[in-house]
Structures are given as C-alpha cells and as structure tokens.
Write a protein that holds these residues in place. Sequence first.
Motif, mmCIF file in Angstrom:
data_model
loop_
_atom_site.group_PDB
_atom_site.id
_atom_site.type_symbol
_atom_site.label_atom_id
_atom_site.label_comp_id
_atom_site.label_asym_id
_atom_site.label_seq_id
_atom_site.Cartn_x
_atom_site.Cartn_y
_atom_site.Cartn_z
ATOM 1 N N GLY D 21 0.712 -1.031 -0.049
ATOM 2 C CA GLY D 21 0.076 -0.198 -0.061
ATOM 3 C C GLY D 21 0.986 1.338 0.051
ATOM 4 O O GLY D 21 0.232 2.398 0.103
ATOM 5 N N ARG D 22 2.120 1.124 0.330
ATOM 6 C CA ARG D 22 3.069 2.490 0.327
ATOM 7 C C ARG D 22 2.920 3.104 -0.889
ATOM 8 O O ARG D 22 2.953 4.397 -0.616
ATOM 9 N N TRP D 23 2.751 2.574 -2.098
ATOM 10 C CA TRP D 23 2.929 3.302 -3.295
ATOM 11 C C TRP D 23 1.290 3.110 -4.013
ATOM 12 O O TRP D 23 1.489 2.823 -5.318
ATOM 13 N N GLY D 24 0.397 2.716 -3.407
ATOM 14 C CA GLY D 24 -0.876 2.688 -3.803
ATOM 15 C C GLY D 24 -1.320 1.042 -4.047
ATOM 16 O O GLY D 24 -0.159 0.168 -4.001
ATOM 17 N N LYS D 25 -2.536 0.793 -3.871
ATOM 18 C CA LYS D 25 -2.852 -0.496 -4.012
ATOM 19 C C LYS D 25 -2.617 -1.157 -5.197
ATOM 20 O O LYS D 25 -2.544 -2.320 -5.392
ATOM 21 N N ASP D 26 -2.329 -0.300 -6.469
ATOM 22 C CA ASP D 26 -2.257 -0.800 -7.587
ATOM 23 C C ASP D 26 -0.818 -0.992 -8.009
ATOM 24 O O ASP D 26 -0.238 -1.367 -9.106
ATOM 25 N N ASP D 27 0.096 -0.858 -6.973
ATOM 26 C CA ASP D 27 1.464 -0.617 -7.140
ATOM 27 C C ASP D 27 2.000 -2.049 -7.904
ATOM 28 O O ASP D 27 1.863 -3.018 -7.185
ATOM 29 N N GLN D 28 2.971 -2.069 -8.992
ATOM 30 C CA GLN D 28 3.364 -3.185 -9.377
ATOM 31 C C GLN D 28 4.873 -3.221 -9.209
ATOM 32 O O GLN D 28 5.564 -4.332 -9.711
ATOM 33 N N THR D 111 22.211 -14.502 -15.459
ATOM 34 C CA THR D 111 22.078 -13.113 -15.114
ATOM 35 C C THR D 111 20.547 -12.786 -15.052
ATOM 36 O O THR D 111 20.078 -12.548 -16.210
ATOM 37 N N HIS D 112 19.837 -12.075 -14.029
ATOM 38 C CA HIS D 112 18.642 -12.034 -14.102
ATOM 39 C C HIS D 112 18.151 -11.015 -13.072
ATOM 40 O O HIS D 112 18.669 -11.068 -11.957
ATOM 41 N N TRP D 113 16.909 -10.446 -13.342
ATOM 42 C CA TRP D 113 16.030 -9.844 -12.413
ATOM 43 C C TRP D 113 15.141 -10.856 -11.815
ATOM 44 O O TRP D 113 14.436 -11.598 -12.761
ATOM 45 N N ASP D 114 14.669 -10.862 -10.488
ATOM 46 C CA ASP D 114 13.475 -11.445 -10.024
ATOM 47 C C ASP D 114 12.408 -10.467 -9.922
ATOM 48 O O ASP D 114 12.575 -9.185 -9.577
ATOM 49 N N ALA D 115 11.226 -10.862 -10.462
ATOM 50 C CA ALA D 115 10.065 -9.963 -10.702
ATOM 51 C C ALA D 115 9.555 -10.021 -9.314
ATOM 52 O O ALA D 115 9.616 -11.108 -8.294
ATOM 53 N N LEU D 116 8.581 -9.045 -8.979
ATOM 54 C CA LEU D 116 8.083 -9.168 -7.650
ATOM 55 C C LEU D 116 6.782 -10.226 -7.213
ATOM 56 O O LEU D 116 6.532 -10.902 -6.114
ATOM 57 N N ASN D 127 2.138 -6.511 -1.811
ATOM 58 C CA ASN D 127 0.798 -5.888 -2.109
ATOM 59 C C ASN D 127 -0.418 -6.539 -1.796
ATOM 60 O O ASN D 127 -1.276 -6.107 -2.430
ATOM 61 N N GLY D 128 -0.393 -7.572 -1.312
ATOM 62 C CA GLY D 128 -1.346 -8.368 -0.662
ATOM 63 C C GLY D 128 -2.216 -9.230 -1.945
ATOM 64 O O GLY D 128 -3.331 -9.357 -1.526
ATOM 65 N N HIS D 129 -1.902 -9.338 -3.247
ATOM 66 C CA HIS D 129 -2.446 -10.216 -4.145
ATOM 67 C C HIS D 129 -2.508 -11.744 -3.691
ATOM 68 O O HIS D 129 -1.595 -12.102 -3.001
ATOM 69 N N ASP D 130 -3.461 -12.291 -3.972
ATOM 70 C CA ASP D 130 -3.596 -13.820 -4.001
ATOM 71 C C ASP D 130 -2.538 -14.396 -4.883
ATOM 72 O O ASP D 130 -2.644 -14.117 -6.042
ATOM 73 N N ALA D 131 -1.828 -15.401 -4.474
ATOM 74 C CA ALA D 131 -0.962 -16.000 -5.193
ATOM 75 C C ALA D 131 -1.387 -16.889 -6.415
ATOM 76 O O ALA D 131 -0.835 -17.052 -7.312
ATOM 77 N N LYS D 132 -2.866 -17.060 -6.131
ATOM 78 C CA LYS D 132 -3.424 -17.782 -7.283
ATOM 79 C C LYS D 132 -3.461 -17.124 -8.788
ATOM 80 O O LYS D 132 -3.659 -17.799 -9.703
ATOM 81 N N LEU D 133 -3.232 -15.799 -8.468
ATOM 82 C CA LEU D 133 -3.098 -14.847 -9.696
ATOM 83 C C LEU D 133 -1.794 -15.267 -10.568
ATOM 84 O O LEU D 133 -1.716 -14.874 -11.431
ATOM 85 N N ILE D 134 -0.960 -15.902 -10.069
ATOM 86 C CA ILE D 134 0.144 -16.611 -10.753
ATOM 87 C C ILE D 134 0.009 -18.264 -11.071
ATOM 88 O O ILE D 134 0.488 -18.784 -10.170
ATOM 89 N N ASP D 135 -0.555 -18.324 -11.954
ATOM 90 C CA ASP D 135 -0.847 -19.831 -12.807
ATOM 91 C C ASP D 135 0.057 -20.178 -13.963
ATOM 92 O O ASP D 135 0.732 -19.644 -14.022
#
Lengths: 317, 317, 317, 317
Positions: D21-28, D111-116, D127-135
């Motif tokens: 929430g620090r940068w808004g609920k839609d922050d990615q 060599t890579h970035w990890d995404a959030l 940011n509180g999303h349900d992990a099920k959105l990652i399918d």
Amino acid sequence: MNIVVNKQAIEEASRELSNWGRWGKDDQIGTLNHVTSQDVVNAARLVRTGKVFALGIPLDSNGPQTGLFGRRFNPIHQMLATGTDAIAGRQDWNKTQYADDTLMLCVQGATHWDALGHVFYQDKTYNGHDAKLIDSTGLNVLGIENARDKMNGRGVLLDIARFRGVKWMKDGESISNDELDACAKAQGVKVGRADFVIIRTGQMERCLEEDKWGGYAGGDAPGVKFENCYWCQEKQVAAICSDTWGVEVRPNETTEANQPWHWVVIPAMGLTMGEIFNVKALAEDCAKDKVYEFFFCGAPLIITGGTGSPINPQAIK
Amino acid sequence: MNIVVNKQAIEEASRELSNWGRWGKDDQIGTLNHVTSQDVVNAARLVRTGKVFALGIPLDSNGPQTGLFGRRFNPIHQMLATGTDAIAGRQDWNKTQYADDTLMLCVQGATHWDALGHVFYQDKTYNGHDAKLIDSTGLNVLGIENARDKMNGRGVLLDIARFRGVKWMKDGESISNDELDACAKAQGVKVGRADFVIIRTGQMERCLEEDKWGGYAGGDAPGVKFENCYWCQEKQVAAICSDTWGVEVRPNETTEANQPWHWVVIPAMGLTMGEIFNVKALAEDCAKDKVYEFFFCGAPLIITGGTGSPINPQAIK
Amino acid sequence: MNIVVNKQAIEEASRELSNWGRWGKDDQIGTLNHVTSQDVVNAARLVRTGKVFALGIPLDSNGPQTGLFGRRFNPIHQMLATGTDAIAGRQDWNKTQYADDTLMLCVQGATHWDALGHVFYQDKTYNGHDAKLIDSTGLNVLGIENARDKMNGRGVLLDIARFRGVKWMKDGESISNDELDACAKAQGVKVGRADFVIIRTGQMERCLEEDKWGGYAGGDAPGVKFENCYWCQEKQVAAICSDTWGVEVRPNETTEANQPWHWVVIPAMGLTMGEIFNVKALAEDCAKDKVYEFFFCGAPLIITGGTGSPINPQAIK
Amino acid sequence: MNIVVNKQAIEEASRELSNWGRWGKDDQIGTLNHVTSQDVVNAARLVRTGKVFALGIPLDSNGPQTGLFGRRFNPIHQMLATGTDAIAGRQDWNKTQYADDTLMLCVQGATHWDALGHVFYQDKTYNGHDAKLIDSTGLNVLGIENARDKMNGRGVLLDIARFRGVKWMKDGESISNDELDACAKAQGVKVGRADFVIIRTGQMERCLEEDKWGGYAGGDAPGVKFENCYWCQEKQVAAICSDTWGVEVRPNETTEANQPWHWVVIPAMGLTMGEIFNVKALAEDCAKDKVYEFFFCGAPLIITGGTGSPINPQAIK
C-alpha cells in the motif's frame, strides 16, 4: 570375416552393399522394403500369449543425455494447465478442469529410430541424394515420415549377454557375425528376410542398476563389429536394434572414422536402425519360454523431415 | 436415451458410471483394464491381408493448432546438425557426416491419446485422487506412462459419415448411441468389451480438402452426444477415438459445462480417448472389403507425467 | 542520389562502402567502433529530465510473427512453478513458495538487434569470413555477444511520419537520404558519427491501432531506400533502427535481391541494425519538447553465437 | 542486529518491513518507486570516463544450471537458417543469404532480475495479491513487464571480498549489515535511497577460475544475512544484486524456511533483486580508480507475466 576397419574397408563395403536404386530411384525406406504384406500376416501369427513388452525408456529428465556434442539434452516436459490451477478456480471461466502440457526433446535422445537421412557418406545420402537437401528446414528427403506404416513385422531378439552367460557385456566388447548366428542357433530361432532384429548387450541394464548413465550416450559401449553390415545385407533384415546408444561397438574399430558401421549401413544400404531399446523384461520372458520371436510394432511418429523418431516399440508374444 | 444435458446430468452420469475402485484403488489405466491377454491374441488373428494404415497426422507447422486458450501451437522442428554443415566440412573434426534435430510440441497438439489425468471433475481425478497431484511438475498420478503396454487390441471403425451417405458430417451434428449401434449393424460388426472404437465423422477430411483447419482445434465439430458415456460403459470399450479434436459434438450440448462428455468419461469412468485420428485411407479400405475390424496398435510414448502422448496408431488388417 | 537498384548496384555499393579491415582483421563489431568513450560521456550529458522510454514490445503470444519462412513464431512463455502450486501445498516440502518459468523465442522475433553474422553476401560475412563458420552450432564469428558493452551512446530520433504530417507512412513508401537530412534539420538535430539513429515510420502504431499485425513481419513496409547505405556510411552512424520489421522499404526496390539494403549494410559495412522498435511514446515526447536526442542504452543479451538479441532499449532524456 | 532466524523472525520482519500500500494498492514495482526522475539525471552525471562494464554472463550451454528442482536448464540455442545452408544454395529461392535462430531458456537461469511475483509468503504476493493469480498462464500480477523503464539509476558496488582482502568469500560466509556499512565507508561511497546496490562475494569468479559451477545454482554460497532486509528498507535501495545465485547466504540461517531473506524482501517489501551478476571487471576497475558508483542501466526484457528477465546490465562510469 576378418576385416581391417579403415576408410578403404568402408569404401569397399559401401560399394559392395549399396542398395541404391534397388527399390527404385524414388525409394525412401531402404531395407524396410524387405517386409511384405504376407510377412506382416505371418508375424501376427506369432502372437500366442498376448503378453506385451514396451521397449521404450521413459521420456523425462532422468534420461541418458549428457550434452553430447554440446547439444543433446533430456526431454523437457512443461505444463500449460494444471490441477492446481483448476483447484484455485483459475479455469472456471472456461467451465472446465484440465491439465495440458508440452514436450521438447531431441528426436534421438531416448528410444528411437534413425531415419535414412540421419547419416551421409561423401556428401551423399542413401539412394544418391545430395546431402544439401538436409538443411536447417529438416530432411527434404529420407525423413522418418516415410516409414509411417512400415515398422510392423516379425521381431527377433538375439540375447548376446545371456548367450555369453553374463549379466551384461562390457564396454568395448564386440559381437561378430558368427556369434550372432551361434546365438540365434542356441536360441532356436532363425534370422531372415524382413526381420526386426534386436540385440541385447545388457549395457542399459548395467546403467539402470548402477543408477548412472555415465558414458552411455556417445561413450564406449558393447556392440556389433563393423562386419555386421555384411550380415544384415545377407540376412535382408528390415531393421537392426539394440539396447545401446549406437548398436555398433565403441571405441570405434578405427581412428579413421567415427562409427564406421554407421557410415555404411545408413547411406549405402538404407538400413533402418533402432537404438536405446529397453529389452530387460522381454529378454527375461524369452529366456523363460524359449521363444525369441514375436510380433513387433514400432510405428514412428510422423515427424515431417525428422532424422528419426522417439518411439515406444511393442513386442507382442 | 433422452438426456437434458446440464450439471445435474453430469453429476448423475458421474455417479452412475463411476469406475473408481473397480480395478483397485491403485489403478492408473481405467478402461484399458478391459483388455485381456486373450483379447490381444484374438485381435492379432484379425491380421489377414497385412495392410497397414497409419492413423497419425504429420507433426509439422501445418498442423491444426491456432493458439487455443492462447497456448497451443503446432510442432516446432529444429535441426542440431545438417547435411549442409557436413558438406561445408563443419563436421570433419568429428569424422562423421550426420543430421540431428529436436522437436517441441504440445502433447495433445496432433493425433494423440488423452491420459486419465487430463480432465478433473470437482477437483478430483479418476479413481479419486486430488487434482493437486497434477501440478507444474506434471501428472504425479494417471500419467500416460502407465499405458505404455496397454494400447494393443481389436480396433473397430464406425464410419458414421459413410453410414449417413455424406462425404463428411457438418459441425454441430451429433451422433446418438442408437446411430452407433445401427452403423455397426450395417457394417456387419459388433462392438464390445475391450475394443478400441474409432469414429469417423469426416471432419478432418473436409479440412484437408479445403486446405484450412479453421476451427478444427477447439471450435465446432461433429461428434458423439453426451449420452455416449453410457454407451461406452455398457459396451466396456477400451478406448474411443475419432477424427475430430474432441470426440464429442460441439457446440456443447449445454452452456453449463465445456465439453460435458469429457467431464464424465475421463474422471468418472477412466475412459481412454484418442483424438485427431487420420482415418481416410482406413475408411476407404473398410468400405471396399466390408471388414471394419482390425488389429490396433497405438502405443503411446512413455512421457513421464504426460497428459497424453502424440501417437501414430497402426490399424493392421 | 538516383540509384537503379539491381545486383550491379549492390556489388558497387558493397565495394565502395566496405569496412572490411577498417578496424582490424579481427574486428567483430563494425560500425559500433565509431563510438568512443568520450561519446558515451557526452551522450550521458543528454539526460536532463530523467524521463525513460522503453523501446521494446512485449514478448508474448500477441507478437507480430506469423510463421515467416514457415519458421518464425511468437515467444512461448511457460511456467515451471506457480502460485497455484504453492497454495495447494505442492511446494511445502521445499519450504518455499515461488514461481519459475521458461521462455522460448525467435531471437529476431520482436524488438531486436541484428548481429553482424546475420546476413552474408556471396558466401562471405562482414570482414571477410567464410559464411560456413555460421552453422548449426551458431555463429562462430560475429555473434551478438561481441557487442555486449557497445550499445550505449547518443540516440537520435528521426520522426519521418511526423515530418510528413501523417499518422503513419504507408507500406511501400520510401525514405530518401535527402528526406532524412531535411527531417533532422526540421527537428533541429544533427546526425553524425557514433549516433544510434532511430527512424519512425509509424507502421507499428498502425498495426497496434488496427489490432492486427498483418504483413508486419516480412511483408510490405515503409522504410529507407537502398541509397541509405551511403548515408549511414557518410554519417558514420553506430547503428540504425526503426519501428518496422526490416528498416528498408518493402516491396524490395528490385526483383534481383530480397532486401537489397541488407545485402550491403551488414556484410560490407558491418552496420548494426535495430528492428521492431516501439517509439510511439518517445516520439510524442520529442514532438512536445523538441528534443530529439537522448542517452541510448540498448545492451543485448550475451547470446553466444546469436544472430542477434531480443532487447528492450532505453531512451533516456 | 542479532536476529535468531526462524518463522517468527520472518513473520516479524514481514510485518515491520511491509511496503504493501505504500505506493498505492495498484503498485506493481515496489522499491523501484524509490527512483525519481531526478535520481536518473543525477546518476547520468556519474558517467565520467565512458567505460562500460557488461554485467551479464553468456547465455549458452556452459551456464551454471545443473537441473535445480529437477527443472532448470542452461540456454538452448538453435539455428533456423545457417551460412552452410546459404553456401549450399538452399536459400537461393529467397534471394538472400542469412542466418536465423531461436533461444530457449529459464528466465532465471543466468544473470537476471527477479520480478515481484517470483516469491510469495503465506499464499500472498507483494501488495497483498492472492498467489493464485500466478498460474500456468504466467504472472497475472507483478510480472517483470512492469519494470520495463524502471531499471536505470545510480549503481553502487560493495566489494566485500576485496574489503575482506580475499580473492573470494567461501560458501556459507555471511555478510552483516555492519559489514556492508563498513565496506561502503572504506570505499568512500554512501549507499542511499534509489541505489542499485551490487554486492561482490567473488563466488562466481571462483567457479570460473576452477572451471566448474558445482553447487553455484542452488547450493551453498556466501551472501547477506537475513538481517539485510532491515538494511535495504532503511537505506531505501531500489534493488539489490550480487554475483551469486541468490544474494543471501546459504546454507540457510534456519531450517524452518528455504531462503528466509527471500520470504521477506520480495513479498513484504517488494524489493527488486538481481542475481548471477558478473562483476569481476567492474570490481577491478573500481579498485583501481576508487570510484564505486556509476550509472546503472539494467532494462529487463518485457516478458509479459515473467517471473523475471534475463539481462545484461550495464555499469557505465
């Protein structure tokens, strides 16, 4: 026979054993032409008990590949949809619950056929095609798709390891034509025209028992001598298969060529070859009932322009 | 029968046709259990002419996939070594001349079997497993590898298109149980326990003749009615196959479920299903000699944890 | 200039514009040699507002590829581990909850660099290597890995569509050297040594607005005339990029060669080329603040032996 | 700090350090929000010599992967068209001579970035999303594509190995917050808001010197202590990177969680993390000129729904 294996011997064998033109200039299947419809009928008659032996090895990350030529890898199986997705409700929009997947594999990475366009000799393929027809788009001649309905017939197991009274042959031990004949005789079976011959060395069983493939894929191995090309031609076999990576003995019998037997049997003879066959259970059954012949069904996938096909051949007794 | 297809009908059929526990709680192959060794022996006796029909379609970029669910794609065939490399001397260091290749494909993208773990109902697979066992690592139960030696037996073609006197059935036209029986009767063949039944609608032939797959993969199609699940159970068939993408009629007979027949036959019954079979030549031959039964050999690849397998089934008459 | 484009013109340009040996016989990066350390320092000074524009297009199944040459496909993204697995407890054994994935893509399928080994002329690559060094194992010379730290410098946008006062140029419309100069002048920017020049035709924006790529990948397109090779050489640009699939105008200006400009700029000049750049937002910003120069950072992935690299170049103002 | 690392400590840190929430609920993009436009401008001012360091490792079959979790593999690079094809005349029909290729890789394999969306905690993402959105379809939230223009700013190298006076740290050796501060002080650099911090342990250099990756991918490693999560939050860094597989020390500091630091920094803080960075040359240069800050440009590929991205970050001094 007593052949000194070198480039000259390869050239001589290539000339003497050439089947170019034998089945017409457009032929794409070579020694599979030996199999007639009547052979298929006769082979089906060999089904007496209904026992089925699956001769493939599993396609998964435990396969034998260790990066041969820096290229070959074990099958990569990945999901496109899963039960966990379904449970989480991620498929509800589609009113279904299902799993889906993909497979990426080296065509010759596990149990497989070699297509006739897999190996060339002096820039030419079997039946005289220019090897340039085999480019980055695939095999524009002699692809495995040509054998789509040709891999059925009489199968014969020659269990050399058992004939020798060993659990498995050692790497580098070679099998002569005489030994093949003696083994067949001892087994009470006759190898002849149109047969799918399968040779058991036991090497795969050693790897599985030791739980490590080691040099299985591309390293040293037991296998047939170079002279075997003459035997196959004389017997008019449809195909020759083994429980090893490359049928022929390794180290190579010469330093002048890598896999010298391959140089002859594929480009000159158009001989179909099956590799990495899993024959343990079949061999045990044959030893038990003394019946070393069976109906063989080893249909390849129809991979357009493929150098071969992954398979799970069936031996049906 | 006269079933109103909806969720209730699915639930009822799932309950009534359930084969859970029928072959033991550890069973992984469902209706393939119908096939006995004697059935295999009897089926082999059907080989009378030695004619072989390859029922696969080619695995290449001309396949039917058009991105179903945004995911499925046609096979990607790529070379690892080529004849052009050989000619250019790029393989000389290795004292060989050869071609090598890879294949990446959707397991269910062309002619294939569905494994019993491919579809779930209410978060459960066939025989009562939790669907969560089917995750990103693959099918930890009910994978196609369990059927490695089980896909041999008597094949029966039911040529519905020809029975109707049409070149091909239209999308959306459905096949009742009565019609299957009538067709079998007209063909002089009896469908029964352990059979591998193949239904011809002609849809694939229309696509090939029109040279466009259109909605073949996942769109509308001719096929069996939902009631077919009762027919399969009663007949005790080993497997049911067709020349369409999903065997059952599309559009779905209900809006409450996508492919309602699938909801029952896979999770409740454990019925093996074959799709995208290429039956044109076989059907023509059967029409000619009036023999609609044959030896069927459709061995899957041993894809550990696979939702199915690409195949090139053989019908041998 | 007024060039009749044909094989003779290609040969003449190849001779006249050859950079073979210019930066030593072992050079692997061609025109990127134009960029000095001081150029990088100067370019960094162009960062004044801190606005960043990402010039890549998304790598997913909605990409522009439609099977060019029967081969190219859009990126295939697949998961190895998922949140749904985690929720279902399938990762508990590993005391972690995570997602993991793979990507399969055509190196040149979306926004990308061409490596200097991507195109040959008369069997020779840039700097005179035999094209046979580019075989099934990859680019053994001139692979994109050589440019790993060379893609930073001054970027200049030439917004030809806006200069013409159109939303986008039409397929087949070509851009002369004079127009490039006139556009630069109108924009108040000077193109010179070591610049990464990006040309905007608007074609990609048309595709995105119409929501169909159509012939974008390999079909007709607006682009530079063949004569542009002379312009690039004279200006000593480091690289030239565009929002199209191939920079140059299509249909080709001749029937004697496919993409005649490519025949010269890569093999003769060693010019680095960027394609499928997404410049909409950058162009809008430039139109607004009248600043058409910026710091450009377009590092390629270090794909050993790659014909190029997928990229997401950054324009920083 | 003196933290006993266990589940309770993880929970406490997750609560205390949460940026939800620090940068808004839609922050990615989480901590990348620390970077302002002015920070980018300031960072560009750090370019003083024009020296560029490419921090990626090559993408090829010599990479560090050894089948982690039975899944990860090194990049597979395959050709679609070759110079040998061209020479053999196989491309003449197309009036061109070219090479083309594909790449299949694990997104996090080199060599890579990890995404959030790469790691979850208690079934929830950053940011509180349900992990099920990652399918199986990918990351429907928090994919790497959100960072497409956010990876530019001030880079700071903390060369811990050199600070310790060793060639490389040993596996299992951990780095405290105090040591990070002491190292920075010794280097004359201050770490603060919006920095891309890169930690050098030397582990990769050991692997390269010994010419074997061994347990590099997923085994033991030097790295930061769990307490580092507090340090990163306090400093407000944009991202933290290292020359190891996973930044944090291994073996894990607890048996209750695998990679406990990951459990906090990604899901609670939304901290971007870079791994397998190749910093040898950069570190040598910093040691020489005593300048440990630079312009950092590490743009990810825009992989829709990716758990990260392969990268070749540029450090420009």
